[in-house]
Design a protein around this motif. Structure first.
Motif, mmCIF file in Angstrom:
data_model
loop_
_atom_site.group_PDB
_atom_site.id
_atom_site.type_symbol
_atom_site.label_atom_id
_atom_site.label_comp_id
_atom_site.label_asym_id
_atom_site.label_seq_id
_atom_site.Cartn_x
_atom_site.Cartn_y
_atom_site.Cartn_z
ATOM 1 N N PHE A 124 20.118 9.069 -58.875
ATOM 2 C CA PHE A 124 21.112 8.041 -59.201
ATOM 3 C C PHE A 124 21.134 6.955 -58.119
ATOM 4 O O PHE A 124 21.262 5.766 -58.420
ATOM 5 N N LEU A 125 21.005 7.371 -56.859
ATOM 6 C CA LEU A 125 21.016 6.409 -55.755
ATOM 7 C C LEU A 125 19.764 5.536 -55.771
ATOM 8 O O LEU A 125 19.839 4.344 -55.462
ATOM 9 N N LEU A 126 18.642 6.107 -56.142
ATOM 10 C CA LEU A 126 17.412 5.310 -56.296
ATOM 11 C C LEU A 126 17.577 4.266 -57.387
ATOM 12 O O LEU A 126 17.158 3.114 -57.236
ATOM 13 N N GLU A 127 18.202 4.691 -58.469
ATOM 14 C CA GLU A 127 18.435 3.763 -59.582
ATOM 15 C C GLU A 127 19.368 2.626 -59.151
ATOM 16 O O GLU A 127 19.160 1.473 -59.504
ATOM 17 N N ALA A 128 20.378 2.954 -58.367
ATOM 18 C CA ALA A 128 21.360 1.957 -57.947
ATOM 19 C C ALA A 128 20.861 1.062 -56.806
ATOM 20 O O ALA A 128 21.174 -0.132 -56.772
#
Length: 150
Positions: A124-128
């Protein structure tokens, strides 16, 4: 639940609740009590530092809060997951102090859940945050080990 992976949060809280099972200690020694207290204090300090750094952006779920900034300073320079690491260290102190085999078994499941949760969360952090998170992950361990994205 917002995401399928939020079952990990439920598993985490179930395991933490199971650590409160009553019963007599099977072992005890002054050095163990002191060590357990130190682990508990270190774990509590790590968790509090992580929660304080996240402030209003802390969420119990795996996905980060929308529009929350990427934290890379303070305790987040040492580990990408200070709250999870603090829970692991502090609860290990609790289990050592309680001196019960069944609590050790329950605790052994906790790292599996929290490390899995951290791996899912990093997606999720990579996506954000994209490359900013990738750079941060390359220099900062997931817990105490594991730099980079896996």
């Amino acid at each position: 639940m917002r995401h399928r992976s939020d079952w990990l949060v439920i598993a985490q809280f179930v395991l933490l609740a199971l650590l409160l099972l009553p019963g007599e200690a099977l072992w005890s020694a002054p050095w163990l009590t002191v060590s357990a207290g130190a682990l508990g204090a270190i774990g509590l300090a790590l968790s509090i530092a992580g929660v304080a750094a996240l402030g209003r952006d802390i969420v119990p779920w795996v996905a980060p809060k929308d529009d929350a900034p990427l934290r890379t300073t303070g305790v987040f320079r040492l580990t990408r997951n200070p709250v999870y690491l603090g829970i692991l260290v502090g609860s290990l102190g609790w289990v050592a102090w309680r001196g019960r085999i069944e609590l050790l078994v329950v605790w052994a499941l906790l790292p599996i859940v929290l490390i899995t949760k951290a791996h899912v969360e990093q997606r999720f952090l990579l996506e954000a945050f994209g490359d900013d998170y990738r750079k941060y992950a390359s220099r900062t361990p997931l817990m105490l080990w594991g730099r980079g994205i896996r």
